[in-house]
Design a protein around this motif. Structure first.
Motif, PDB file in Angstrom:
ATOM      1  N   LEU A   1      39.573   1.734  14.055  1.00  7.02           N
ATOM      2  CA  LEU A   1      40.264   0.578  14.632  1.00  7.02           C
ATOM      3  C   LEU A   1      40.681  -0.400  13.537  1.00  7.02           C
ATOM      4  O   LEU A   1      41.806  -0.916  13.538  1.00  7.02           O
ATOM      5  CB  LEU A   1      39.355  -0.119  15.645  1.00  7.02           C
ATOM      6  N   SER A   2      39.778  -0.629  12.586  1.00  2.00           N
ATOM      7  CA  SER A   2      40.087  -1.539  11.473  1.00  2.00           C
ATOM      8  C   SER A   2      41.212  -0.979  10.615  1.00  2.00           C
ATOM      9  O   SER A   2      42.153  -1.707  10.247  1.00  2.00           O
ATOM     10  CB  SER A   2      38.826  -1.752  10.625  1.00  2.00           C
ATOM     11  N   TRP A   3      41.150   0.311  10.304  1.00  2.00           N
ATOM     12  CA  TRP A   3      42.212   0.944   9.503  1.00  2.00           C
ATOM     13  C   TRP A   3      43.561   0.826  10.196  1.00  2.00           C
ATOM     14  O   TRP A   3      44.582   0.637   9.542  1.00  2.00           O
ATOM     15  CB  TRP A   3      41.895   2.415   9.290  1.00  2.00           C
ATOM     16  N   SER A   4      43.576   0.965  11.522  1.00  2.00           N
ATOM     17  CA  SER A   4      44.848   0.956  12.241  1.00  2.00           C
ATOM     18  C   SER A   4      45.568  -0.382  12.082  1.00  2.00           C
ATOM     19  O   SER A   4      46.799  -0.421  11.990  1.00  2.00           O
ATOM     20  CB  SER A   4      44.624   1.265  13.724  1.00  2.00           C
ATOM     21  N   VAL A   5      44.811  -1.475  12.044  1.00  5.58           N
ATOM     22  CA  VAL A   5      45.420  -2.795  11.832  1.00  5.58           C
ATOM     23  C   VAL A   5      46.110  -2.821  10.470  1.00  5.58           C
ATOM     24  O   VAL A   5      47.234  -3.295  10.322  1.00  5.58           O
ATOM     25  CB  VAL A   5      44.362  -3.911  11.922  1.00  5.58           C
ATOM     26  N   SER A   6      45.419  -2.299   9.460  1.00  9.33           N
ATOM     27  CA  SER A   6      45.986  -2.265   8.107  1.00  9.33           C
ATOM     28  C   SER A   6      47.204  -1.355   8.034  1.00  9.33           C
ATOM     29  O   SER A   6      48.210  -1.693   7.407  1.00  9.33           O
ATOM     30  CB  SER A   6      44.922  -1.796   7.117  1.00  9.33           C
ATOM     31  N   ILE A   7      47.112  -0.190   8.664  1.00  8.50           N
ATOM     32  CA  ILE A   7      48.201   0.792   8.608  1.00  8.50           C
ATOM     33  C   ILE A   7      49.490   0.205   9.194  1.00  8.50           C
ATOM     34  O   ILE A   7      50.580   0.423   8.656  1.00  8.50           O
ATOM     35  CB  ILE A   7      47.804   2.082   9.359  1.00  8.50           C
ATOM     36  N   VAL A   8      49.359  -0.546  10.273  1.00  8.87           N
ATOM     37  CA  VAL A   8      50.536  -1.128  10.912  1.00  8.87           C
ATOM     38  C   VAL A   8      51.234  -2.125   9.977  1.00  8.87           C
ATOM     39  O   VAL A   8      52.459  -2.246   9.994  1.00  8.87           O
ATOM     40  CB  VAL A   8      50.144  -1.796  12.253  1.00  8.87           C
ATOM     41  N   THR A   9      50.468  -2.829   9.138  1.00  9.20           N
ATOM     42  CA  THR A   9      51.096  -3.763   8.188  1.00  9.20           C
ATOM     43  C   THR A   9      51.919  -3.028   7.142  1.00  9.20           C
ATOM     44  O   THR A   9      52.860  -3.596   6.573  1.00  9.20           O
ATOM     45  CB  THR A   9      50.056  -4.628   7.464  1.00  9.20           C
ATOM     46  N   LEU A  10      51.601  -1.757   6.886  1.00  8.47           N
ATOM     47  CA  LEU A  10      52.301  -1.003   5.846  1.00  8.47           C
ATOM     48  C   LEU A  10      53.759  -0.753   6.201  1.00  8.47           C
ATOM     49  O   LEU A  10      54.610  -0.642   5.311  1.00  8.47           O
ATOM     50  CB  LEU A  10      51.590   0.328   5.582  1.00  8.47           C
ATOM     51  N   ASP A  11      54.066  -0.645   7.486  1.00  5.77           N
ATOM     52  CA  ASP A  11      55.464  -0.448   7.893  1.00  5.77           C
ATOM     53  C   ASP A  11      56.339  -1.588   7.382  1.00  5.77           C
ATOM     54  O   ASP A  11      57.489  -1.376   6.992  1.00  5.77           O
ATOM     55  CB  ASP A  11      55.567  -0.346   9.418  1.00  5.77           C
ATOM     56  N   TYR A  12      55.798  -2.788   7.400  1.00  6.32           N
ATOM     57  CA  TYR A  12      56.542  -3.951   6.921  1.00  6.32           C
ATOM     58  C   TYR A  12      56.463  -4.062   5.397  1.00  6.32           C
ATOM     59  O   TYR A  12      57.482  -4.269   4.722  1.00  6.32           O
ATOM     60  CB  TYR A  12      55.977  -5.220   7.557  1.00  6.32           C
ATOM     61  N   LEU A  13      55.262  -3.911   4.853  1.00  9.10           N
ATOM     62  CA  LEU A  13      55.067  -4.099   3.410  1.00  9.10           C
ATOM     63  C   LEU A  13      55.854  -3.095   2.571  1.00  9.10           C
ATOM     64  O   LEU A  13      56.356  -3.431   1.498  1.00  9.10           O
ATOM     65  CB  LEU A  13      53.569  -4.006   3.072  1.00  9.10           C
ATOM     66  N   THR A  14      55.974  -1.862   3.054  1.00  9.84           N
ATOM     67  CA  THR A  14      56.679  -0.841   2.275  1.00  9.84           C
ATOM     68  C   THR A  14      58.188  -1.067   2.235  1.00  9.84           C
ATOM     69  O   THR A  14      58.888  -0.411   1.464  1.00  9.84           O
ATOM     70  CB  THR A  14      56.397   0.573   2.825  1.00  9.84           C
TER      71      THR A  14
ATOM     72  N   SER B   1      41.474  -2.645   5.725  1.00 17.29           N
ATOM     73  CA  SER B   1      41.478  -1.266   5.235  1.00 17.29           C
ATOM     74  C   SER B   1      40.281  -0.983   4.329  1.00 17.29           C
ATOM     75  O   SER B   1      39.299  -0.371   4.745  1.00 17.29           O
ATOM     76  CB  SER B   1      42.776  -0.994   4.480  1.00 17.29           C
ATOM     77  N   PHE B   2      40.355  -1.429   3.099  1.00 16.15           N
ATOM     78  CA  PHE B   2      39.355  -1.063   2.092  1.00 16.15           C
ATOM     79  C   PHE B   2      38.041  -1.806   2.239  1.00 16.15           C
ATOM     80  O   PHE B   2      36.994  -1.298   1.833  1.00 16.15           O
ATOM     81  CB  PHE B   2      39.912  -1.305   0.690  1.00 16.15           C
ATOM     82  N   PHE B   3      38.076  -3.021   2.809  1.00 15.58           N
ATOM     83  CA  PHE B   3      36.838  -3.796   2.901  1.00 15.58           C
ATOM     84  C   PHE B   3      36.087  -3.471   4.190  1.00 15.58           C
ATOM     85  O   PHE B   3      35.118  -2.714   4.172  1.00 15.58           O
ATOM     86  CB  PHE B   3      37.143  -5.296   2.800  1.00 15.58           C
ATOM     87  N   ILE B   4      36.553  -3.975   5.329  1.00 11.99           N
ATOM     88  CA  ILE B   4      35.841  -3.733   6.586  1.00 11.99           C
ATOM     89  C   ILE B   4      35.880  -2.255   6.974  1.00 11.99           C
ATOM     90  O   ILE B   4      34.846  -1.642   7.271  1.00 11.99           O
ATOM     91  CB  ILE B   4      36.448  -4.582   7.725  1.00 11.99           C
ATOM     92  N   GLY B   5      37.074  -1.666   6.979  1.00  9.05           N
ATOM     93  CA  GLY B   5      37.225  -0.280   7.421  1.00  9.05           C
ATOM     94  C   GLY B   5      36.417   0.710   6.612  1.00  9.05           C
ATOM     95  O   GLY B   5      35.676   1.529   7.162  1.00  9.05           O
ATOM     96  N   ASP B   6      36.528   0.630   5.290  1.00  8.27           N
ATOM     97  CA  ASP B   6      35.831   1.601   4.441  1.00  8.27           C
ATOM     98  C   ASP B   6      34.323   1.388   4.448  1.00  8.27           C
ATOM     99  O   ASP B   6      33.547   2.356   4.363  1.00  8.27           O
ATOM    100  CB  ASP B   6      36.369   1.537   3.011  1.00  8.27           C
ATOM    101  N   ILE B   7      33.875   0.135   4.530  1.00  7.72           N
ATOM    102  CA  ILE B   7      32.431  -0.112   4.600  1.00  7.72           C
ATOM    103  C   ILE B   7      31.853   0.489   5.878  1.00  7.72           C
ATOM    104  O   ILE B   7      30.783   1.114   5.862  1.00  7.72           O
ATOM    105  CB  ILE B   7      32.133  -1.625   4.515  1.00  7.72           C
ATOM    106  N   LEU B   8      32.552   0.324   6.999  1.00 12.65           N
ATOM    107  CA  LEU B   8      32.101   0.927   8.255  1.00 12.65           C
ATOM    108  C   LEU B   8      32.095   2.451   8.156  1.00 12.65           C
ATOM    109  O   LEU B   8      31.174   3.129   8.639  1.00 12.65           O
ATOM    110  CB  LEU B   8      33.009   0.484   9.403  1.00 12.65           C
ATOM    111  N   TYR B   9      33.127   3.011   7.520  1.00 10.85           N
ATOM    112  CA  TYR B   9      33.225   4.463   7.365  1.00 10.85           C
ATOM    113  C   TYR B   9      32.108   4.991   6.469  1.00 10.85           C
ATOM    114  O   TYR B   9      31.453   5.989   6.795  1.00 10.85           O
ATOM    115  CB  TYR B   9      34.584   4.816   6.776  1.00 10.85           C
ATOM    116  N   PHE B  10      31.863   4.323   5.358  1.00  8.54           N
ATOM    117  CA  PHE B  10      30.788   4.744   4.456  1.00  8.54           C
ATOM    118  C   PHE B  10      29.434   4.654   5.149  1.00  8.54           C
ATOM    119  O   PHE B  10      28.549   5.477   4.920  1.00  8.54           O
ATOM    120  CB  PHE B  10      30.787   3.892   3.188  1.00  8.54           C
TER     121      PHE B  10
END
Length: 284
Positions: A153-166, A73-82
Motif C-alpha cells: 500500500l505504501s509503495w503504491s502511493v510512491s509509484i503513482v507519484t512517478l507518473d508525474y515525476l518522470t 517508497s524506500f522509507f516506510i514501504g521498504d522498512i515494512l517489507y524488510f
C-alpha cells in the motif's frame, strides 16, 4: 511499448532475487540498518550515472513530491517489507508485497483519471494466480507477514507519484535523489553506519546493485508506458525470482513452476494488447 514491458520484467527479476538476498542480509540485523546500508551503496553505484548524464533542476513542487515519494517508497514501504522478510518465509512475504498493482490501479483512477482496463484487470488476476501457484517454502506464516501488504500500500502511493515525476526528471535523477534522501532520513534514526560483514556483502554490495538495476528499470518503464501497465508485470517478481533461482541452482522446475510461468506469459501478452475499457477516464 515493448521496451517498457521488457524493463518491467527486468525489475521483476531484480525484486525476486532481491527478496532472497535481503532476507540473508537482514539476519540478526535491524530493518533500519539494512535499509541504510542498501541505500548508501545504491547512491554510490548511481554516482557514475549522475556524472555521465547529469541531473535536472528542481522546483518546489517536484522537491515536495520527491520527499513524499521517498518516504512512502524506500522509507516506510521498504522498512515494512524488510520486517515481513525477517519474520516470515520469502515465499509468503514477497507475494503479499506484490499485491501493489491493485492499489496502484485504484489510485491511478482517483488521482489521474486513468481508466481501469480489462487488460490491467486480467493481467493482475493472472499475476496473483501465478503467485499462488508457486510452491511455498517451509516456514512459519505469522501475522507479521501482513506487514508486506502494508508495504504494498505504501509503495503504491510512491509509484503513482512517478507518473508525474518522470515527465520532468530522468530515472537517474529520481533514483539518486530519492535514495540520497532516504539515506539521510535513516541515518537520522540509526545515528551510525553499521559495518557488519553480513550487511556490507548482502545488503550493501549485492543489495545495492540489485536495487539500482531494479529501480532504474522500473522507473524507466513507468516513464515509457505508465504505472498502470508496469505494476502487473513487475509484480510477477515472486514467480520470476523463483524460476531464476531454480535455473541458477540447476534444480528441477516442477509442474507448479511451469504453470506459474505460463500465467506470467499470459499476463505479459494481455498487457501488450490494445486496451479494452471497463471504467471511463475521468478528469482527475
Amino acid at each position: 511499448m515493448i521496451t517498457g514491458i521488457v524493463l518491467a520484467l527486468i525489475s521483476a527479476v531484480c525484486w525476486g532475487i532481491g527478496g532472497i538476498v535481503f532476507k540473508i542480509g537482514l539476519k540478526g540485523e535491524s530493518e533500519l540498518s539494512g535499509n541504510l546500508i542498501r541505500s548508501i551503496f545504491s547512491v554510490l553505484f548511481l554516482l557514475p550515472f549522475v556524472f555521465a548524464f547529469g541531473m535536472q533542476p528542481l522546483n518546489a513542487e517536484l522537491a515536495a513530491l520527491i520527499v513524499l515519494s521517498t518516504i512512502f517508497s524506500f522509507f516506510i514501504g521498504d522498512i515494512l517489507y524488510f520486517n515481513a522478510l525477517k519474520n516470515s518465509p520469502v515465499s509468503y512475504a514477497l507475494p503479499l508485497a506484490s499485491t501493489y498493482p491493485v492499489f496502484v490501479a485504484i489510485l491511478d483512477l482517483v488521482v489521474y483519471g486513468y481508466p481501469i482496463t480489462l487488460n490491467v484487470l486480467l493481467a493482475s488476476l493472472l499475476t496473483i494466480s501465478a503467485i499462488i501457484a508457486i510452491p511455498k517454502e517451509t516456514g512459519k506464516f505469522t501475522v507479521k507477514s501482513f506487514t508486506a501488504v502494508l508495504a504494498a500500500l505504501s509503495w503504491s502511493v510512491s509509484i503513482v507519484t512517478l507518473d508525474y515525476l518522470t515527465d520532468y526528471l530522468s530515472p537517474v535523477t529520481l533514483a539518486f535523489l530519492r535514495l540520497s534522501l532516504n539515506s539521510v532520513l535513516l541515518f537520522g534514526f540509526v545515528r551510525r553506519i553499521p559495518l557488519s560483514r553480513n550487511l556490507l556483502i548482502f545488503m550493501g554490495f549485492a543489495g545495492g546493485l540489485i536495487s539500482v538495476a531494479g529501480i532504474l528499470s522500473f522507473v524507466t518503464s513507468v516513464s515509457l508506458i505508465g504505472s498502470n501497465l508496469v505494476t502487473p508485470l513487475s509484480a510477477t517478481s515472486p514467480v520470476i525470482g523463483s524460476i531464476a533461482g531454480k535455473i541458477f541452482l540447476k534444480e528441477k522446475i516442477g509442474i507448479r513452476h511451469a504453470i506459474a510461468l505460463i500465467l506470467v506469459f499470459l499476463s505479459v501478452i494481455t498487457i501488450s494488447q490494445p486496451p479494452v475499457m471497463i471504467t471511463p477516464a475521468t478528469d482527475g
